[in-house]
Scaffold this motif. Structure first.
Motif, mmCIF file in Angstrom:
data_model
loop_
_atom_site.group_PDB
_atom_site.id
_atom_site.type_symbol
_atom_site.label_atom_id
_atom_site.label_comp_id
_atom_site.label_asym_id
_atom_site.label_seq_id
_atom_site.Cartn_x
_atom_site.Cartn_y
_atom_site.Cartn_z
ATOM 1 N N MET A 61 0.953 -1.253 0.015
ATOM 2 C CA MET A 61 0.051 -0.118 0.120
ATOM 3 C C MET A 61 0.873 1.261 -0.032
ATOM 4 S SD MET A 61 -3.139 0.898 2.625
ATOM 5 C CE MET A 61 -4.318 -0.156 1.895
ATOM 6 N N TRP B 165 -4.114 -3.841 -1.071
ATOM 7 C CA TRP B 165 -2.924 -2.892 -1.115
ATOM 8 C C TRP B 165 -2.982 -1.714 -2.156
ATOM 9 C CZ3 TRP B 165 0.292 -2.265 -5.376
ATOM 10 C CH2 TRP B 165 0.076 -3.069 -6.464
ATOM 11 N N ARG B 166 -4.172 -1.942 -2.971
ATOM 12 C CA ARG B 166 -4.364 -0.616 -3.866
ATOM 13 C C ARG B 166 -5.657 0.141 -3.354
ATOM 14 N NH1 ARG B 166 -5.414 -5.097 -8.507
ATOM 15 N NH2 ARG B 166 -6.569 -5.859 -6.811
ATOM 16 N N GLY B 167 -6.247 -0.325 -2.365
ATOM 17 C CA GLY B 167 -7.357 0.637 -1.878
ATOM 18 C C GLY B 167 -8.825 -0.018 -2.372
#
Length: 322
Positions: free
Chosen positions: A51, A258-260
């Protein structure tokens, strides 16, 4: 690795709807110092996904905007994320319970020697993976030497007060079956763990959480390659219990990758099944700043039978103790 999503029917499992949001479960990174056979994330030392700092800031904004009570940090090894300690500190300052899903061996990795002290000082609850109290079983699933390092990590945590009767430092262990079977009854297995770990190593902990292996990612691929996938799915269906439906963690948890991007659970995250609750086809962390989640549908497939089989399964252990 074989893709199991095409093998998971979307019609068989009962429909589910959300309740109030209580927990944000955040996958900070796929990087891990271990590479375990049962890992539904397919984490390992060579994974680089993590992230961004910008998303860490957005996550803190979401925490301020929503009345969530728990931040559940996972990976990979979440402690390997450069902003792990910053995020923990900010969440604790905001009054949230923070859970660290720790593999124990990270405590002895170079550069993390003071990690256990930081977790204790911050009052972080630890959910630690330990698939057996036997050296051979643990090392066969997680690699040579993992058991010895795990025991050393538990002793270190005990020395700091974790798992002690007079301490508020929570230490729970997590059990996964090694093969395509359901976990044994959680209460009896917890008693066995406590007896063996105390007698053999002088180790204490609060609770044991048993988790059913999901037929996805690395474990699901192994089932397919061994010709065991359909048999395992039938086992899960045959042991379905509707009594487990009200307690499913997807009803009160949002999983963040982790990319939101947002998912109903960590398993849907690995299958790339986004939350269906928001207008966007790919709901993102920023959408949570203004979203109202209760009573919206939850994305389900046949892998959900793993959470409802037998006593039920969640990141907090069984759903039905009867």
């Amino acid at each position: 690795m074989r893709d199991t999503l095409p093998l998971l029917n979307q019609l068989d499992f009962p429909s589910l709807r959300r309740s109030a949001l209580e927990t944000l479960q955040v996958n900070l990174t796929y990087r891990c110092n271990q590479r375990c056979l049962h890992c539904h994330v397919n984490a390992g030392p060579t994974r680089t996904e993590a992230m961004s700092d910008e998303l860490i800031e957005l996550l803190c904004d979401v925490i301020d905007a929503h009345p969530v009570s728990t931040l559940d940090l996972t990976g990979g090894a979440p402690e390997m994320h450069p902003q792990f300690r910053t995020l923990v500190t900010r969440a604790r300052a905001a009054g949230l319970k923070v859970i660290d899903r720790c593999n124990l061996t990270i405590l002895s990795e170079p550069g993390h020697e003071d990690l256990a002290q930081f977790l204790a000082d911050s009052g972080v609850a630890i959910s630690a993976s330990l698939p057996c109290y036997s050296r051979d079983n643990v090392d066969s699933q997680r690699g040579d030497g993992v058991f010895e390092r795990s025991i050393a990590g538990l002793r270190q945590l005990n020395a700091l007060g974790y798992g002690q009767p007079d301490s508020n430092l929570e230490l729970n262990l997590v059990y996964n079956p090694q093969g395509p079977g359901l976990p044994p009854p959680q209460q009896a297995l917890e008693a066995d763990y406590k007896q063996h770990l105390q007698e053999d190593f002088g180790i204490q902990f609060n609770h044991l959480h048993t988790i059913t292996n999901q037929p996805i990612a690395r474990f699901g691929s192994t089932l397919v390659s061994r010709g065991q996938f359909n048999q395992y799915m039938q086992l899960l269906r045959d042991n379905f219990s509707p009594d487990n439906l009200p307690g499913l963690m997807c009803r009160s948890t949002v999983s963040v990758d982790w990319r939101g991007y947002l998912y109903d659970c960590d398993f849907n995250q690995m299958l790339e099944l986004p939350m269906p609750v928001l207008a966007s086809d790919r709901p993102h962390l920023r959408d949570l700043l203004s979203a109202d989640l209760p009573d919206h549908p939850i994305a389900t497939r046949d892998h959900c039978f793993a959470c409802t089989a037998g006593q039920g399964s969640s990141c907090g252990g069984v759903l039905n103790t009867n």
